[in-house]
Design an enzyme around this catalytic site. Sequence first.
Site, PDB file in Angstrom:
ATOM      1  CG  ASP A  96       3.701  26.441  -7.542  1.00  0.00           C
ATOM      2  OD1 ASP A  96       3.226  27.426  -8.145  1.00  0.00           O
ATOM      3  OD2 ASP A  96       4.909  26.129  -7.581  1.00  0.00           O
ATOM      4  CG  HIS A  98       3.745  30.252 -10.178  1.00  0.00           C
ATOM      5  ND1 HIS A  98       3.481  30.053  -8.850  1.00  0.00           N
ATOM      6  CD2 HIS A  98       3.813  31.588 -10.369  1.00  0.00           C
ATOM      7  CE1 HIS A  98       3.397  31.230  -8.254  1.00  0.00           C
ATOM      8  NE2 HIS A  98       3.596  32.180  -9.148  1.00  0.00           N
ATOM      9  CB  SER A 149       4.579  23.961  -4.046  1.00  0.00           C
ATOM     10  OG  SER A 149       5.823  24.322  -4.580  1.00  0.00           O
TER      11      SER A 149
HETATM   12  C1  B12 Z   1       4.072  34.930 -13.554  1.00  0.00           C
HETATM   13  C2  B12 Z   1       3.985  34.805 -12.041  1.00  0.00           C
HETATM   14  C3  B12 Z   1       2.735  34.587 -11.489  1.00  0.00           C
HETATM   15  C4  B12 Z   1       1.470  34.349 -12.313  1.00  0.00           C
HETATM   16  C5  B12 Z   1       1.414  32.833 -12.643  1.00  0.00           C
HETATM   17  C6  B12 Z   1       0.756  32.507 -13.944  1.00  0.00           C
HETATM   18  C7  B12 Z   1       0.982  31.070 -14.370  1.00  0.00           C
HETATM   19  N1  B12 Z   1      -0.013  30.468 -14.967  1.00  0.00           N
HETATM   20  O1  B12 Z   1       2.022  30.474 -14.211  1.00  0.00           O
HETATM   21  C8  B12 Z   1       0.390  34.825 -11.299  1.00  0.00           C
HETATM   22  C9  B12 Z   1       0.221  36.332 -11.430  1.00  0.00           C
HETATM   23  C10 B12 Z   1      -0.978  34.176 -11.424  1.00  0.00           C
HETATM   24  C11 B12 Z   1       1.097  34.560  -9.978  1.00  0.00           C
HETATM   25  C12 B12 Z   1       0.434  34.360  -8.794  1.00  0.00           C
HETATM   26  C13 B12 Z   1       1.079  34.254  -7.561  1.00  0.00           C
HETATM   27  N2  B12 Z   1       2.399  34.358  -7.322  1.00  0.00           N
HETATM   28 CO1  B12 Z   1       3.678  34.445  -8.687  1.00  0.00          CO
HETATM   29  N3  B12 Z   1       5.119  34.826  -9.922  1.00  0.00           N
HETATM   30  C14 B12 Z   1       5.152  34.924 -11.216  1.00  0.00           C
HETATM   31  C15 B12 Z   1       6.564  35.317 -11.680  1.00  0.00           C
HETATM   32  C16 B12 Z   1       6.577  36.822 -11.872  1.00  0.00           C
HETATM   33  C17 B12 Z   1       7.109  34.621 -12.917  1.00  0.00           C
HETATM   34  C18 B12 Z   1       6.999  33.095 -12.923  1.00  0.00           C
HETATM   35  C19 B12 Z   1       7.157  32.573 -14.332  1.00  0.00           C
HETATM   36  O2  B12 Z   1       6.185  32.236 -14.987  1.00  0.00           O
HETATM   37  N4  B12 Z   1       8.369  32.551 -14.868  1.00  0.00           N
HETATM   38  C20 B12 Z   1       8.659  32.143 -16.216  1.00  0.00           C
HETATM   39  C21 B12 Z   1       9.066  30.668 -16.267  1.00  0.00           C
HETATM   40  C22 B12 Z   1       9.418  30.262 -17.684  1.00  0.00           C
HETATM   41  O3  B12 Z   1      10.198  30.515 -15.446  1.00  0.00           O
HETATM   42  P1  B12 Z   1      10.339  29.307 -14.387  1.00  0.00           P
HETATM   43  O4  B12 Z   1       9.033  28.890 -13.931  1.00  0.00           O
HETATM   44  O5  B12 Z   1      11.396  29.615 -13.431  1.00  0.00           O
HETATM   45  O6  B12 Z   1      10.811  28.113 -15.346  1.00  0.00           O
HETATM   46  C23 B12 Z   1      12.073  28.039 -15.989  1.00  0.00           C
HETATM   47  C24 B12 Z   1      13.044  27.188 -15.206  1.00  0.00           C
HETATM   48  O7  B12 Z   1      12.976  27.429 -13.818  1.00  0.00           O
HETATM   49  C25 B12 Z   1      12.729  25.786 -15.636  1.00  0.00           C
HETATM   50  N5  B12 Z   1      11.835  24.960 -14.824  1.00  0.00           N
HETATM   51  C26 B12 Z   1      10.658  25.291 -14.257  1.00  0.00           C
HETATM   52  N6  B12 Z   1      10.140  24.237 -13.641  1.00  0.00           N
HETATM   53  C27 B12 Z   1      10.963  23.201 -13.826  1.00  0.00           C
HETATM   54  C28 B12 Z   1      10.896  21.874 -13.421  1.00  0.00           C
HETATM   55  C29 B12 Z   1      11.913  20.996 -13.761  1.00  0.00           C
HETATM   56  C30 B12 Z   1      11.822  19.582 -13.353  1.00  0.00           C
HETATM   57  C31 B12 Z   1      13.019  21.461 -14.543  1.00  0.00           C
HETATM   58  C32 B12 Z   1      14.085  20.532 -14.942  1.00  0.00           C
HETATM   59  C33 B12 Z   1      13.087  22.794 -14.954  1.00  0.00           C
HETATM   60  C34 B12 Z   1      12.058  23.647 -14.599  1.00  0.00           C
HETATM   61  O8  B12 Z   1      12.131  25.910 -16.911  1.00  0.00           O
HETATM   62  C35 B12 Z   1      11.802  27.256 -17.256  1.00  0.00           C
HETATM   63  C36 B12 Z   1      12.595  27.696 -18.459  1.00  0.00           C
HETATM   64  O9  B12 Z   1      13.975  27.522 -18.277  1.00  0.00           O
HETATM   65  C37 B12 Z   1       7.396  34.884 -10.408  1.00  0.00           C
HETATM   66  C38 B12 Z   1       8.699  35.620 -10.226  1.00  0.00           C
HETATM   67  C39 B12 Z   1       9.900  34.754 -10.550  1.00  0.00           C
HETATM   68  N7  B12 Z   1      11.039  35.092  -9.995  1.00  0.00           N
HETATM   69  O10 B12 Z   1       9.851  33.789 -11.269  1.00  0.00           O
HETATM   70  C40 B12 Z   1       6.380  35.119  -9.277  1.00  0.00           C
HETATM   71  C41 B12 Z   1       6.499  34.297  -7.999  1.00  0.00           C
HETATM   72  C42 B12 Z   1       6.835  32.867  -8.336  1.00  0.00           C
HETATM   73  N8  B12 Z   1       5.083  34.380  -7.403  1.00  0.00           N
HETATM   74  C43 B12 Z   1       5.090  34.465  -6.167  1.00  0.00           C
HETATM   75  C44 B12 Z   1       3.889  34.543  -5.375  1.00  0.00           C
HETATM   76  C45 B12 Z   1       4.078  34.725  -3.879  1.00  0.00           C
HETATM   77  C46 B12 Z   1       2.621  34.446  -5.966  1.00  0.00           C
HETATM   78  C47 B12 Z   1       1.280  34.543  -5.217  1.00  0.00           C
HETATM   79  C48 B12 Z   1       1.185  33.708  -3.957  1.00  0.00           C
HETATM   80  C49 B12 Z   1       1.019  36.020  -4.936  1.00  0.00           C
HETATM   81  C50 B12 Z   1      -0.166  36.269  -4.097  1.00  0.00           C
HETATM   82  N9  B12 Z   1       0.036  36.552  -2.827  1.00  0.00           N
HETATM   83  O11 B12 Z   1      -1.255  36.202  -4.585  1.00  0.00           O
HETATM   84  C51 B12 Z   1       0.252  34.109  -6.303  1.00  0.00           C
HETATM   85  C52 B12 Z   1      -0.393  32.754  -6.117  1.00  0.00           C
HETATM   86  C53 B12 Z   1       0.364  31.614  -6.679  1.00  0.00           C
HETATM   87  C54 B12 Z   1       0.198  30.214  -6.216  1.00  0.00           C
HETATM   88  N10 B12 Z   1      -0.526  29.814  -5.191  1.00  0.00           N
HETATM   89  O12 B12 Z   1       0.852  29.403  -6.837  1.00  0.00           O
HETATM   90  C55 B12 Z   1       6.481  34.490  -5.558  1.00  0.00           C
HETATM   91  C56 B12 Z   1       6.862  33.207  -4.849  1.00  0.00           C
HETATM   92  C57 B12 Z   1       7.745  33.509  -3.669  1.00  0.00           C
HETATM   93  C58 B12 Z   1       8.162  32.319  -2.909  1.00  0.00           C
HETATM   94  N11 B12 Z   1       9.418  32.242  -2.591  1.00  0.00           N
HETATM   95  O13 B12 Z   1       7.379  31.481  -2.578  1.00  0.00           O
HETATM   96  C59 B12 Z   1       7.371  34.862  -6.806  1.00  0.00           C
HETATM   97  C60 B12 Z   1       8.790  34.283  -6.812  1.00  0.00           C
HETATM   98  C61 B12 Z   1       7.420  36.405  -6.858  1.00  0.00           C
HETATM   99  C62 B12 Z   1       8.082  37.098  -5.680  1.00  0.00           C
HETATM  100  N12 B12 Z   1       7.939  38.401  -5.632  1.00  0.00           N
HETATM  101  O14 B12 Z   1       8.726  36.564  -4.831  1.00  0.00           O
HETATM  102  N13 B12 Z   1       2.457  34.563 -10.140  1.00  0.00           N
END
Ligand code: B12
Lengths: 209, 391
Positions: A96, A98, A149
């Site tokens: 992972d 992200h 992951s």
């Molecule tokens: C941006 C994004 C990317 C970017 C990542 C850039 C980066 N540096 O992070 C890029 C374009 C590179 C990318 C790539 C990929 N991605 Co992507 N991505 C996303 C997307 C659209 C948004 C994620 C994000 O940044 N959200 C914004 C943050 C702020 O939100 P968050 O992480 O949820 O965090 C919040 C809370 O959850 C919390 N939180 C987060 N972590 C933690 C931990 C703890 C302990 C606590 C308390 C709270 C907490 O805090 C934040 C604020 O409240 C998601 C869609 C989604 N639903 O989220 C897909 C998503 C995560 N990706 C996905 C995939 C599949 C991929 C790829 C594999 C695609 C591909 N085939 O190439 C690749 C490779 C990734 C890899 N190996 O990790 C899938 C995963 C699906 C799954 N169930 O496994 C998703 C869900 C999209 C989908 N259509 O399903 N991705």
Amino acid sequence: MSNLDQLIEELKRDEALGEVELRLAGGESVTAILDDCRAGMARVGELFQEGEYFLADLILSAEIFKSAAALLEPHINPEQQQKALGKVLLATMRGDIHDLGKNILATLFRVHSFEVHDLGVNVEPEDLVQEVKDFQPDFVGISALITTSFESAKEATDQLEKEGLRDGIKILVGGAVTTPEVKTYLGADFQTHDATAGVAYCVNAMGGC
Amino acid sequence: MNFKERFVTAINHKEADRVPIMGLIVDTATSCKVLGKQPANILDLLKEEGPKDDLLAMLNTPEVWNQTYIDIVSDNLEAAAKLGYDANWAIYTLLQLHEDKSTKVGFVWHDPYGRVWEISEDNNGNSIINYAGGLCGTKEKWRAKMEENKALFEVLPDYAREFHCALQQRFGDRIYPVGYAAPGVFENSWQPMGFAEFTSLLYQDADFAREIIAFHTEHYLRHMDAVLDAGAEVVLGGDDLGQKTGPMLRPAMIEEFFGESYRKVAARVHERGAKLIWHSCGNINALLELFVDWGFDGIITMEPTAQMDVAQVRQQVGHNLALIGNLDVSHLLVKGTREEVEQAVEQAIAGAAEGGGFVLSAAHSHSLIDPQRLQWMVEAGKKYGKYPLVR
Ligand code: B12
């Protein structure tokens, strides 16, 4: 009366940092200035949860906070230095990359006076376990955005258990694709999609408010 | 009706013989399992003892790269065809291998936009690459990198054209490779700098942000032209504009900074007589009206884990957008039962396929997606997707 919290809420970076410098020059205590920064950050968090603010706003406020903290840092004298509320180890596990959510979480922990060690992304389970030994955190926060992951996170939590390191720490798991089932699978203590809730959990666990 | 007619008919909001089925990237792990073959693993070469100068020089020769890359994509398309898909994404990428001692493998890939791609292994032992940050954290670095890569930007559309033409030739009788000009202008703008760095510019240095966006729009139009030159009737573009709870940026800010760029892209595709499908993950409900306004013709992934509900979206936008999605890849296509997969397919079709304008697909791709579940999805799509639909 200062309007620093208001400036942070309105994401006015330059004005907010100017205000920090002005108040420092006026001899105000670092703690009072930090408290206002925290109040502004808390308001941004609320506006995000209410859907008024968006991810970029949240991230910008975190950047403002980091810059303000850097300005304040040299003015903290060792006696005044607040003791960290607790120690947090953060990681996004192997498979992972992200990190946007984890990075916000790291800043929020710092806002609440936690000492944070962020291992980054694509972290091998054994590296996390080693860091638990070295850093001795109170909390381990695992950020998971991709299903692949969960396995590496499980390897890490199993290893912590095996090496008798699990009892002394609380494990939190968060990120968009986590569910209560993932919490059970990992044997974690807390799961959330909301960084603020994660920080609140740790503040409570440390007996704070 | 063949696969291409079926797909194009659906995108034009007409009922084909049945709902078409489309694949996305088709992860290497998935295609290996489907084809029963092990691909060449670059890690094996990189781990070998001794100097790597020759290897680097060879892989960084465009002809070698283009040949290697098209073979990898061909395996993915082969697997997609074998799974019974009607269409599948096809993305051209130009990468160059660089030594980087700070990484475990010791090497990383760079792309012309200034991204760094790290090399690692997936759960199945295949080498994979992942975006790992950028080389353009400041204004000076960004400008220098774009200048340095000028020659690459010049040739990239030509390589992309050759790639898409070759795929049409290789697969034209089996599956429709939908040319995807990726990544889009938003991702090309933020990823080489970092999300915090780029989005801060939108608030604090709007002129420079606009310079970056204008640069990438210009290049993106040339890339899109190259995809269209291969004779495409439907093309893909994309940018992740959503996250779990909503858009990444304020919708008004997306309009202000990116609206003109997206309108230009859609207009170019339409001028050339094709349709533009847009890929975005996350919750983009609040952006759908903007998508229609910009001229997008459809959206793909409709991520269920981010509250994207096909039936609800159909109600919201009617037939102004073709919908492609949206089977869950967190549980359903990893560990779901056959009944669960069937039910999800039936539900998606019932919610959005009436009158055409719906294509069945997974909500994304990753290495734990199980080909058996994909097979069940295809079978259910054929069973429940026959027109006229049975209510
Ligand atoms: C941006 C994004 C990317 C970017 C990542 C850039 C980066 N540096 O992070 C890029 C374009 C590179 C990318 C790539 C990929 N991605 Co992507 N991505 C996303 C997307 C659209 C948004 C994620 C994000 O940044 N959200 C914004 C943050 C702020 O939100 P968050 O992480 O949820 O965090 C919040 C809370 O959850 C919390 N939180 C987060 N972590 C933690 C931990 C703890 C302990 C606590 C308390 C709270 C907490 O805090 C934040 C604020 O409240 C998601 C869609 C989604 N639903 O989220 C897909 C998503 C995560 N990706 C996905 C995939 C599949 C991929 C790829 C594999 C695609 C591909 N085939 O190439 C690749 C490779 C990734 C890899 N190996 O990790 C899938 C995963 C699906 C799954 N169930 O496994 C998703 C869900 C999209 C989908 N259509 O399903 N991705």
